[in-house]
Design a protein around this motif. Sequence first.
Motif, PDB file in Angstrom:
ATOM      1  N   GLU A  83       8.045  -1.582   9.107  1.00 28.79           N
ATOM      2  CA  GLU A  83       8.120  -2.736  10.007  1.00 28.79           C
ATOM      3  C   GLU A  83       6.863  -2.902  10.852  1.00 28.79           C
ATOM      4  OE1 GLU A  83      12.366  -1.224   9.448  1.00 28.79           O
ATOM      5  OE2 GLU A  83      10.333  -0.415   9.585  1.00 28.79           O
ATOM      6  N   GLY A  84       6.075  -1.831  11.019  1.00 28.57           N
ATOM      7  CA  GLY A  84       4.935  -1.868  11.914  1.00 28.57           C
ATOM      8  C   GLY A  84       3.663  -2.436  11.317  1.00 28.57           C
ATOM      9  N   PHE A  85       3.656  -2.772  10.024  1.00 22.65           N
ATOM     10  CA  PHE A  85       2.435  -3.282   9.416  1.00 22.65           C
ATOM     11  C   PHE A  85       2.269  -4.765   9.741  1.00 22.65           C
ATOM     12  CE2 PHE A  85       3.125   0.576   7.077  1.00 22.65           C
ATOM     13  CZ  PHE A  85       1.844   1.067   6.898  1.00 22.65           C
ATOM     14  N   LYS A  86       1.179  -5.083  10.448  1.00 28.57           N
ATOM     15  CA  LYS A  86       0.898  -6.450  10.877  1.00 28.57           C
ATOM     16  C   LYS A  86      -0.457  -6.870  10.307  1.00 28.57           C
ATOM     17  CE  LYS A  86       4.488  -5.744  13.587  1.00 28.57           C
ATOM     18  NZ  LYS A  86       5.849  -6.198  13.220  1.00 28.57           N
ATOM     19  N   GLY A  87      -0.463  -7.939   9.519  1.00 26.78           N
ATOM     20  CA  GLY A  87      -1.671  -8.356   8.825  1.00 26.78           C
ATOM     21  C   GLY A  87      -2.262  -9.646   9.373  1.00 26.78           C
ATOM     22  N   TRP A 114     -10.122 -12.985   3.558  1.00 24.89           N
ATOM     23  CA  TRP A 114     -10.047 -11.660   4.177  1.00 24.89           C
ATOM     24  C   TRP A 114      -8.602 -11.356   4.545  1.00 24.89           C
ATOM     25  CZ3 TRP A 114     -14.305  -8.446   4.994  1.00 24.89           C
ATOM     26  CH2 TRP A 114     -15.562  -9.026   4.816  1.00 24.89           C
ATOM     27  N   TYR A 115      -8.190 -10.128   4.322  1.00 20.84           N
ATOM     28  CA  TYR A 115      -6.885  -9.663   4.797  1.00 20.84           C
ATOM     29  C   TYR A 115      -7.103  -8.307   5.448  1.00 20.84           C
ATOM     30  CZ  TYR A 115      -2.046  -8.067   4.905  1.00 20.84           C
ATOM     31  OH  TYR A 115      -0.823  -7.604   5.314  1.00 20.84           O
ATOM     32  N   ILE A 116      -6.809  -8.235   6.745  1.00 20.88           N
ATOM     33  CA  ILE A 116      -6.938  -6.998   7.507  1.00 20.88           C
ATOM     34  C   ILE A 116      -5.564  -6.647   8.058  1.00 20.88           C
ATOM     35  CG2 ILE A 116      -7.999  -5.908   9.524  1.00 20.88           C
ATOM     36  CD1 ILE A 116     -10.395  -7.809   9.081  1.00 20.88           C
ATOM     37  N   ASN A 117      -5.084  -5.464   7.722  1.00 20.02           N
ATOM     38  CA  ASN A 117      -3.769  -5.036   8.178  1.00 20.02           C
ATOM     39  C   ASN A 117      -3.913  -3.749   8.979  1.00 20.02           C
ATOM     40  OD1 ASN A 117      -1.031  -3.864   8.248  1.00 20.02           O
ATOM     41  ND2 ASN A 117      -0.535  -5.499   6.811  1.00 20.02           N
ATOM     42  N   ILE A 118      -3.228  -3.720  10.122  1.00 21.94           N
ATOM     43  CA  ILE A 118      -3.250  -2.548  10.995  1.00 21.94           C
ATOM     44  C   ILE A 118      -1.811  -2.169  11.319  1.00 21.94           C
ATOM     45  CG2 ILE A 118      -4.018  -1.616  13.205  1.00 21.94           C
ATOM     46  CD1 ILE A 118      -6.139  -3.933  13.151  1.00 21.94           C
TER      47      ILE A 118
END
Length: 526
Positions: A276-280, A290-294
């Motif tokens: 649930e914590g993956f925010k892109g 570009w896709y950056i996920n943290i």
Amino acid sequence: MRQTKRLLLLGGLGLLLGACGGEYTDNPTPDSSNGPFLAEPLTQHPTHQPLTLLNRYLVVSEDNGRLRASYGGLRYWPRQADKNRNPNNPSQPSGPRFTQYAGWDILETPGSSASRADWLRLSLTRPATVVVAWEHSALWLAGWQKGETTTADGKKFNTYTRTFRAGEITLGAPEGKGKYWVLLAEGNGQPSAEPGLPSGITERPVPNTTCPSWLDNLWLAKGPDGRNYPSWHPQIDPVYWCYYRHDHNADPGLIGYQAPFLYTAQYTNNQPERAEGFKGFAIRDGEIGWYINIHSETSTDQRVCARFHTVVVVATRWRTGEKLAELHYKGDFGASRQNQGDNPYFTNTCTDPRTGQQVTQEQIGQQLQSSTRASKRIRIAANNSGYEQWDGGLVKALGMEFSGPGLGIDIQNPATACNALNCTDLVTNNSSSTRRTLQIMNLRLRYKPELDPDRDGYFETNLYGDGPYIAGDRNSGTGPLKQYIKPGTDLRLDGFFTTEDAWRGLYVRGGSTQDVELEGALGTVN
């Protein structure tokens, strides 16, 4: 000029027109040159069942000549126009029950004093019969078939009916005359059929309530190791219209990528990360996507001690989906500090995953002072205000050059705050934590031949992306991470990015930030 086909009204049929349509009319094309900005809608679902008839909505407002999107007061109830529609108290209806329209979909809209003719924007997945039920009227309803209907409680509404092709349509504002309701059926005037279930599944999702876990588990993407991992899904399921109660921010599909969220976590040394914590963040910068996920959830206290969080950096030619780079690793976000005042360090002593030693947040900060500006500034309940700002996460050894910490995410409405600087407890903020911005600071991503001896773009690294994989080494995790940069790649990205798109979350330069929660679907832990 668009032509609207003539609809025939004969004799005493006027009262019946609320339940029947006419010939299809061409959909007006909304002007999006200075406005909201929805990326194209989703078209597929893991079950391969047909999507709901309405798959996106928003209300338009104007701010200093710029159009903005909002979602407050809107709620879609598939196949429930004649039913009680309050999921918190089924005995109490949410709005009128239109018994003449049994099985139709209904969209609840907010009241407004606006007078725009393009106030409400709806996206139809298929041809549809659309009815506006309202006690009043307005000029924007000219050309609609007028009729009348009576609700279950005996209240009378004017009805205005029109049939549309698939695509985006616009309806006008209520102009301060109460609120209206939008009823929808298939193009032939029949209610949409209830979607089927996958083979072997008996638990049916209920619209406007929490989705069952089996449905969440269907959204998968293949990682570089060939395994399937949890992946992105929207806030609301587009087939069953149930709520997942968490979000993953932007859809990586906007740049032709599918994100395997737990790939890096699979190879960590006991550093758990909830899916649930993956925010892109998805960006279309010219022809480059570009896709950056943290991994940046704000609902647990683990973020205070977790110095390293999974980071994914992907670049594509978004129109074709050609992959130019795909990097997975644990990024350094430094020490945890208070987000107010002189930003004192949290007093928590934590285990350093790279050494196994106990270390204070101040020690981490002093260690990084000369090399990076990475840090996490976390909200304290006593002064429950300000952003939760995470800076850092990029790795020079992977071919990245950047200014300052490289990237920063601001979560303006975190789900929780720490009770104090030692964070022994969390205080819930009653917030969806969807107001997120991304700052990219002069990022340059280049192919490094020395990392890729066979020149095919693929190479392996340790868990942190800053060295080779060495079996048994603490920094290497439980296996090598597979990385990719296409030979010859040399890309740049810089800017401040925001989104107003609640549906797929495309990020654009500049703009404003706002909550993008739909229908209260996320709750307070996200």
